[in-house]
Design a protein around this motif. Structure first.
Motif, PDB file in Angstrom:
ATOM      1  N   ILE A   6      -9.227  25.285  86.180  1.00 20.23           N
ATOM      2  CA  ILE A   6      -7.990  25.706  86.837  1.00 20.23           C
ATOM      3  C   ILE A   6      -7.428  26.962  86.180  1.00 20.23           C
ATOM      4  CG2 ILE A   6      -6.522  24.211  85.436  1.00 20.23           C
ATOM      5  CD1 ILE A   6      -5.995  24.943  89.147  1.00 20.23           C
ATOM      6  N   TRP A   7      -7.641  27.113  84.884  1.00 20.07           N
ATOM      7  CA  TRP A   7      -7.133  28.288  84.178  1.00 20.07           C
ATOM      8  C   TRP A   7      -7.847  29.561  84.624  1.00 20.07           C
ATOM      9  CZ3 TRP A   7      -2.653  27.576  82.367  1.00 20.07           C
ATOM     10  CH2 TRP A   7      -2.266  26.329  81.894  1.00 20.07           C
ATOM     11  N   HIS A   8      -9.132  29.450  84.870  1.00 17.82           N
ATOM     12  CA  HIS A   8      -9.869  30.613  85.367  1.00 17.82           C
ATOM     13  C   HIS A   8      -9.319  31.048  86.730  1.00 17.82           C
ATOM     14  CE1 HIS A   8     -12.960  29.044  82.514  1.00 17.82           C
ATOM     15  NE2 HIS A   8     -13.077  30.346  82.259  1.00 17.82           N
ATOM     16  N   TRP A   9      -9.082  30.076  87.623  1.00 21.25           N
ATOM     17  CA  TRP A   9      -8.563  30.388  88.953  1.00 21.25           C
ATOM     18  C   TRP A   9      -7.151  30.979  88.869  1.00 21.25           C
ATOM     19  CZ3 TRP A   9     -11.748  31.219  92.575  1.00 21.25           C
ATOM     20  CH2 TRP A   9     -12.937  30.497  92.670  1.00 21.25           C
ATOM     21  N   LEU A  10      -6.318  30.482  87.976  1.00 22.95           N
ATOM     22  CA  LEU A  10      -4.971  31.033  87.828  1.00 22.95           C
ATOM     23  C   LEU A  10      -4.998  32.473  87.326  1.00 22.95           C
ATOM     24  CD1 LEU A  10      -3.004  27.988  86.357  1.00 22.95           C
ATOM     25  CD2 LEU A  10      -2.813  28.978  88.646  1.00 22.95           C
ATOM     26  N   ILE A  11      -5.895  32.771  86.404  1.00 28.89           N
ATOM     27  CA  ILE A  11      -6.021  34.138  85.890  1.00 28.89           C
ATOM     28  C   ILE A  11      -6.515  35.070  86.991  1.00 28.89           C
ATOM     29  CG2 ILE A  11      -7.305  35.610  84.289  1.00 28.89           C
ATOM     30  CD1 ILE A  11      -7.144  33.249  82.281  1.00 28.89           C
ATOM     31  N   VAL A  12      -7.493  34.623  87.760  1.00 27.74           N
ATOM     32  CA  VAL A  12      -8.003  35.436  88.872  1.00 27.74           C
ATOM     33  C   VAL A  12      -6.894  35.687  89.893  1.00 27.74           C
ATOM     34  CG1 VAL A  12      -9.592  35.427  90.839  1.00 27.74           C
ATOM     35  CG2 VAL A  12     -10.408  34.750  88.576  1.00 27.74           C
ATOM     36  N   LEU A  13      -6.112  34.658  90.213  1.00 28.43           N
ATOM     37  CA  LEU A  13      -5.006  34.802  91.154  1.00 28.43           C
ATOM     38  C   LEU A  13      -3.962  35.794  90.644  1.00 28.43           C
ATOM     39  CD1 LEU A  13      -3.617  33.836  93.766  1.00 28.43           C
ATOM     40  CD2 LEU A  13      -2.548  32.041  92.397  1.00 28.43           C
ATOM     41  N   VAL A  15      -4.450  38.293  88.559  1.00 34.45           N
ATOM     42  CA  VAL A  15      -5.021  39.645  88.602  1.00 34.45           C
ATOM     43  C   VAL A  15      -4.987  40.188  90.032  1.00 34.45           C
ATOM     44  CG1 VAL A  15      -7.153  40.968  88.302  1.00 34.45           C
ATOM     45  CG2 VAL A  15      -6.427  39.349  86.535  1.00 34.45           C
ATOM     46  N   VAL A  16      -5.334  39.354  90.989  1.00 34.29           N
ATOM     47  CA  VAL A  16      -5.314  39.786  92.391  1.00 34.29           C
ATOM     48  C   VAL A  16      -3.900  40.145  92.815  1.00 34.29           C
ATOM     49  CG1 VAL A  16      -5.642  38.960  94.761  1.00 34.29           C
ATOM     50  CG2 VAL A  16      -7.410  38.559  93.054  1.00 34.29           C
ATOM     51  N   LEU A  17      -2.927  39.317  92.445  1.00 37.27           N
ATOM     52  CA  LEU A  17      -1.540  39.603  92.800  1.00 37.27           C
ATOM     53  C   LEU A  17      -1.041  40.878  92.133  1.00 37.27           C
ATOM     54  CD1 LEU A  17       0.080  36.050  92.800  1.00 37.27           C
ATOM     55  CD2 LEU A  17      -0.432  37.506  94.754  1.00 37.27           C
ATOM     56  N   LEU A  18      -1.460  41.125  90.895  1.00 37.12           N
ATOM     57  CA  LEU A  18      -1.043  42.353  90.205  1.00 37.12           C
ATOM     58  C   LEU A  18      -1.670  43.589  90.842  1.00 37.12           C
ATOM     59  CD1 LEU A  18      -1.138  41.272  86.453  1.00 37.12           C
ATOM     60  CD2 LEU A  18       0.879  41.841  87.828  1.00 37.12           C
ATOM     61  N   LEU A  19      -2.926  43.481  91.252  1.00 40.15           N
ATOM     62  CA  LEU A  19      -3.611  44.636  91.847  1.00 40.15           C
ATOM     63  C   LEU A  19      -3.108  44.947  93.250  1.00 40.15           C
ATOM     64  CD1 LEU A  19      -7.297  44.084  90.697  1.00 40.15           C
ATOM     65  CD2 LEU A  19      -5.698  45.804  89.888  1.00 40.15           C
ATOM     66  N   PHE A  20      -2.966  43.920  94.062  1.00 39.45           N
ATOM     67  CA  PHE A  20      -2.648  44.139  95.474  1.00 39.45           C
ATOM     68  C   PHE A  20      -1.184  43.913  95.813  1.00 39.45           C
ATOM     69  CE2 PHE A  20      -7.169  42.935  95.440  1.00 39.45           C
ATOM     70  CZ  PHE A  20      -7.692  44.096  95.961  1.00 39.45           C
ATOM     71  N   GLY A  21      -0.453  43.179  95.030  1.00 34.43           N
ATOM     72  CA  GLY A  21       0.935  42.868  95.338  1.00 34.43           C
ATOM     73  C   GLY A  21       1.017  41.712  96.337  1.00 34.43           C
ATOM     74  N   THR A  22       2.176  41.066  96.385  1.00 37.15           N
ATOM     75  CA  THR A  22       2.305  39.895  97.261  1.00 37.15           C
ATOM     76  C   THR A  22       2.363  40.285  98.728  1.00 37.15           C
ATOM     77  OG1 THR A  22       4.700  39.959  96.982  1.00 37.15           O
ATOM     78  CG2 THR A  22       3.462  38.526  95.490  1.00 37.15           C
ATOM     79  N   GLY A  23       2.903  41.459  99.049  1.00 30.46           N
ATOM     80  CA  GLY A  23       3.015  41.887 100.447  1.00 30.46           C
ATOM     81  C   GLY A  23       1.662  42.107 101.095  1.00 30.46           C
TER      82      GLY A  23
END
Length: 82
Positions: A6-13, A15-23
Protein backbone atom coordinates in the motif's frame (compact mmCIF):
# COMPACT_ATOMS: atom_id res chain seq x y z
CA UNK A 1 9.63 -8.12 -4.76
CA UNK A 2 6.89 -8.75 -7.34
CA UNK A 3 4.01 -7.35 -5.31
CA UNK A 4 3.60 -3.74 -4.32
CA UNK A 5 2.45 -2.75 -0.86
CA UNK A 6 0.00 0.00 0.00
CA UNK A 7 2.92 2.35 0.67
CA UNK A 8 4.25 1.91 -2.85
CA UNK A 9 0.81 2.76 -4.29
CA UNK A 10 0.48 5.83 -2.05
CA UNK A 11 3.89 7.13 -3.14
CA UNK A 12 3.02 6.58 -6.81
CA UNK A 13 -0.31 8.39 -6.31
CA UNK A 14 1.41 11.34 -4.62
CA UNK A 15 3.96 11.62 -7.45
CA UNK A 16 1.22 11.54 -10.08
CA UNK A 17 -0.77 14.21 -8.24
CA UNK A 18 2.33 16.40 -7.89
CA UNK A 19 3.21 16.07 -11.58
CA UNK A 20 -0.24 16.48 -13.08
CA UNK A 21 -2.24 18.27 -10.38
CA UNK A 22 -5.71 17.29 -9.19
CA UNK A 23 -7.53 19.19 -11.96
CA UNK A 24 -5.86 17.37 -14.83
CA UNK A 25 -6.31 13.98 -13.20
CA UNK A 26 -10.03 14.57 -12.61
CA UNK A 27 -10.52 15.76 -16.21
CA UNK A 28 -8.59 12.78 -17.48
CA UNK A 29 -10.74 10.36 -15.48
CA UNK A 30 -13.92 12.13 -16.62
CA UNK A 31 -12.88 11.83 -20.27
CA UNK A 32 -12.04 8.18 -19.70
CA UNK A 33 -15.51 7.54 -18.21
CA UNK A 34 -17.19 9.32 -21.14
CA UNK A 35 -15.23 7.14 -23.55
CA UNK A 36 -16.35 3.97 -21.79
CA UNK A 37 -20.00 5.12 -21.81
CA UNK A 38 -19.83 5.95 -25.52
CA UNK A 39 -18.27 2.57 -26.26
CA UNK A 40 -20.99 0.72 -24.33
CA UNK A 41 -23.71 2.76 -26.07
CA UNK A 42 -22.32 1.96 -29.52
CA UNK A 43 -22.02 -1.72 -28.65
CA UNK A 44 -25.67 -1.77 -27.53
CA UNK A 45 -26.99 -0.06 -30.70
CA UNK A 46 -28.57 -2.26 -33.30
CA UNK A 47 -26.40 -2.06 -36.41
CA UNK A 48 -28.32 -4.93 -37.98
CA UNK A 49 -31.23 -2.60 -38.86
CA UNK A 50 -29.12 -0.78 -41.47
CA UNK A 51 -27.93 -4.08 -42.88
CA UNK A 52 -31.50 -5.41 -43.09
CA UNK A 53 -32.65 -2.29 -44.96
CA UNK A 54 -29.98 -2.80 -47.59
CA UNK A 55 -30.89 -6.49 -47.85
CA UNK A 56 -34.52 -5.66 -48.65
CA UNK A 57 -33.52 -3.56 -51.66
CA UNK A 58 -30.68 -5.34 -53.45
CA UNK A 59 -28.73 -3.28 -55.93
CA UNK A 60 -28.79 -5.93 -58.67
CA UNK A 61 -30.79 -8.95 -59.63
CA UNK A 62 -29.89 -12.41 -60.78
CA UNK A 63 -32.01 -14.07 -63.43
CA UNK A 64 -33.48 -17.45 -62.56
CA UNK A 65 -32.73 -20.59 -64.57
CA UNK A 66 -34.19 -20.50 -68.09
CA UNK A 67 -34.98 -16.76 -67.89
CA UNK A 68 -32.87 -14.28 -69.79
CA UNK A 69 -31.86 -11.14 -67.93
CA UNK A 70 -33.43 -8.81 -70.52
CA UNK A 71 -36.74 -10.70 -70.47
CA UNK A 72 -36.95 -10.53 -66.70
CA UNK A 73 -36.35 -6.76 -66.71
CA UNK A 74 -39.12 -6.30 -69.30
CA UNK A 75 -41.51 -8.33 -67.14
CA UNK A 76 -40.66 -6.25 -64.08
CA UNK A 77 -41.06 -2.91 -65.88
CA UNK A 78 -44.41 -4.06 -67.38
CA UNK A 79 -45.64 -5.06 -63.91
CA UNK A 80 -44.67 -1.66 -62.47
CA UNK A 81 -46.38 0.27 -65.30
CA UNK A 82 -49.58 -1.78 -65.45
Amino acid sequence: MGSLSIWHWLIVLMVVLLLFGTGKVSHLMGDFAKGIKAFKKNMAEDDDASMEASAEHPSGSIAGPGVKAGAKEKQQSAAHQG
